[in-house]
Design a protein around this motif. Structure first.
Motif, mmCIF file in Angstrom:
data_model
loop_
_atom_site.group_PDB
_atom_site.id
_atom_site.type_symbol
_atom_site.label_atom_id
_atom_site.label_comp_id
_atom_site.label_asym_id
_atom_site.label_seq_id
_atom_site.Cartn_x
_atom_site.Cartn_y
_atom_site.Cartn_z
ATOM 1 N N MET A 166 57.030 43.286 35.913
ATOM 2 C CA MET A 166 55.647 43.140 36.330
ATOM 3 C C MET A 166 54.775 42.896 35.109
ATOM 4 N N THR A 167 53.679 42.193 35.338
ATOM 5 C CA THR A 167 52.782 41.864 34.241
ATOM 6 C C THR A 167 51.407 42.472 34.486
ATOM 7 N N PRO A 168 50.697 42.829 33.422
ATOM 8 C CA PRO A 168 49.347 43.364 33.602
ATOM 9 C C PRO A 168 48.393 42.288 34.110
ATOM 10 N N GLY A 169 47.582 42.649 35.093
ATOM 11 C CA GLY A 169 46.558 41.745 35.599
ATOM 12 C C GLY A 169 45.380 41.676 34.651
ATOM 13 N N THR A 170 44.643 40.600 34.737
ATOM 14 C CA THR A 170 43.518 40.390 33.825
ATOM 15 C C THR A 170 42.199 40.325 34.592
ATOM 16 N N ALA A 171 41.123 40.380 33.842
ATOM 17 C CA ALA A 171 39.798 40.209 34.437
ATOM 18 C C ALA A 171 39.683 38.818 35.053
ATOM 19 N N ASP A 207 42.110 37.142 36.508
ATOM 20 C CA ASP A 207 42.789 37.213 37.815
ATOM 21 C C ASP A 207 41.844 37.766 38.870
ATOM 22 N N LEU A 208 41.155 38.848 38.516
ATOM 23 C CA LEU A 208 40.254 39.494 39.467
ATOM 24 C C LEU A 208 39.064 38.600 39.794
ATOM 25 N N ASP A 209 38.548 37.902 38.790
ATOM 26 C CA ASP A 209 37.426 37.007 39.028
ATOM 27 C C ASP A 209 37.825 35.867 39.958
ATOM 28 N N ALA A 210 39.023 35.327 39.771
ATOM 29 C CA ALA A 210 39.497 34.220 40.615
ATOM 30 C C ALA A 210 39.726 34.661 42.054
ATOM 31 N N ALA A 211 39.953 35.966 42.256
ATOM 32 C CA ALA A 211 40.251 36.485 43.592
ATOM 33 C C ALA A 211 39.108 37.309 44.173
ATOM 34 N N ARG A 212 37.916 37.194 43.592
ATOM 35 C CA ARG A 212 36.826 38.076 44.027
ATOM 36 C C ARG A 212 36.463 37.897 45.488
ATOM 37 N N ASP A 213 36.670 36.699 46.062
ATOM 38 C CA ASP A 213 36.350 36.474 47.469
ATOM 39 C C ASP A 213 37.539 36.669 48.389
ATOM 40 N N ASP A 214 38.740 36.685 47.829
ATOM 41 C CA ASP A 214 39.943 36.820 48.650
ATOM 42 C C ASP A 214 41.077 37.342 47.780
ATOM 43 N N ALA A 215 41.416 38.619 47.954
ATOM 44 C CA ALA A 215 42.432 39.252 47.106
ATOM 45 C C ALA A 215 43.813 38.646 47.300
ATOM 46 N N ARG A 216 43.993 37.826 48.336
ATOM 47 C CA ARG A 216 45.293 37.171 48.517
ATOM 48 C C ARG A 216 45.583 36.194 47.385
ATOM 49 N N LEU A 246 50.164 44.232 37.766
ATOM 50 C CA LEU A 246 49.639 45.595 37.705
ATOM 51 C C LEU A 246 48.134 45.608 37.452
ATOM 52 N N PHE A 247 47.450 46.447 38.210
ATOM 53 C CA PHE A 247 46.028 46.693 38.015
ATOM 54 C C PHE A 247 45.797 48.197 38.069
ATOM 55 N N ALA A 248 44.602 48.621 37.732
ATOM 56 C CA ALA A 248 44.192 50.013 37.918
ATOM 57 C C ALA A 248 43.129 50.037 39.002
ATOM 58 N N ILE A 249 43.012 51.163 39.675
ATOM 59 C CA ILE A 249 41.980 51.315 40.695
ATOM 60 C C ILE A 249 40.667 51.671 40.003
ATOM 61 N N ILE A 306 47.565 51.236 49.641
ATOM 62 C CA ILE A 306 46.165 51.103 50.017
ATOM 63 C C ILE A 306 45.909 49.635 50.324
ATOM 64 N N ILE A 307 44.883 49.374 51.107
ATOM 65 C CA ILE A 307 44.413 48.013 51.318
ATOM 66 C C ILE A 307 43.169 47.859 50.463
ATOM 67 N N ALA A 308 43.221 46.961 49.501
ATOM 68 C CA ALA A 308 42.124 46.841 48.544
ATOM 69 C C ALA A 308 41.703 45.391 48.380
ATOM 70 N N THR A 309 40.483 45.232 47.954
ATOM 71 C CA THR A 309 39.969 43.913 47.577
ATOM 72 C C THR A 309 39.920 43.853 46.055
ATOM 73 N N ALA A 310 39.665 42.690 45.508
ATOM 74 C CA ALA A 310 39.610 42.545 44.056
ATOM 75 C C ALA A 310 38.544 43.451 43.446
ATOM 76 N N SER A 311 37.471 43.695 44.177
ATOM 77 C CA SER A 311 36.392 44.534 43.640
ATOM 78 C C SER A 311 36.792 46.007 43.553
ATOM 79 N N ASP A 312 37.912 46.388 44.172
ATOM 80 C CA ASP A 312 38.405 47.762 44.083
ATOM 81 C C ASP A 312 39.264 47.987 42.844
ATOM 82 N N LEU A 313 39.516 46.912 42.087
ATOM 83 C CA LEU A 313 40.475 46.970 40.993
ATOM 84 C C LEU A 313 39.824 46.671 39.653
#
Length: 91
Positions: A1-6, A8-17, A24-27, A67-74
Motif C-alpha cells: 500500500m502507498t500513502p495517499g497525498t493531498a 489525491d484527496l483534492d482530485a476526489a473531493r467531489d467523489d471519493a470513488r 493509506l490515509f488518516a481520518i 467506515i463509509i467516508a468521503t474525501a473530506s473525512d480524510l
C-alpha cells in the motif's frame, strides 16, 4: 500500500470513488468520524451507499471494522497536528 497525498484527496473531493485502492490515509479530526481521528485507513471498495460520494475504508484490519467516508473525512498520513491518536502495529 502507498500513502495517499493531498493531491489525491483534492482530485476526489467531489467523489471519493476517485481515490485509488490500497492507498493509506488518516481520518481527519474535521470530518464526520471525529471519534476515530488519527486512525489509518485504506480504501476497500466502491460506494453504493446513501451518500454517493462515499466509499468504504478499512479502519481495523483484524476486526474488519469499516467506515463509509468521503474525501473530506480524510487527511494525508503525517499531516501536521494530526496527533495520531491511535497507533497500530504495522503489518
Amino acid at each position: 500500500m502507498t500513502p495517499g497525498t493531498a493531491a489525491d484527496l483534492d482530485a476526489a473531493r467531489d467523489d471519493a470513488r476517485r481515490l485509488p485502492f490500497d492507498t493509506l490515509f488518516a481520518i481527519s479530526p474535521a470530518g464526520d468520524w471525529k471519534h476515530l481521528a488519527g486512525r489509518t485507513v485504506h480504501r476497500r471498495k466502491n460506494g453504493g451507499y446513501a451518500e454517493p460520494g462515499g466509499v468504504s475504508f478499512i479502519v481495523h484490519s483484524e476486526t474488519h471494522q469499516t467506515i463509509i467516508a468521503t474525501a473530506s473525512d480524510l487527511t494525508p498520513l503525517g499531516t501536521a497536528g494530526q496527533g495520531d491518536l491511535f497507533s497500530e502495529k504495522s503489518a
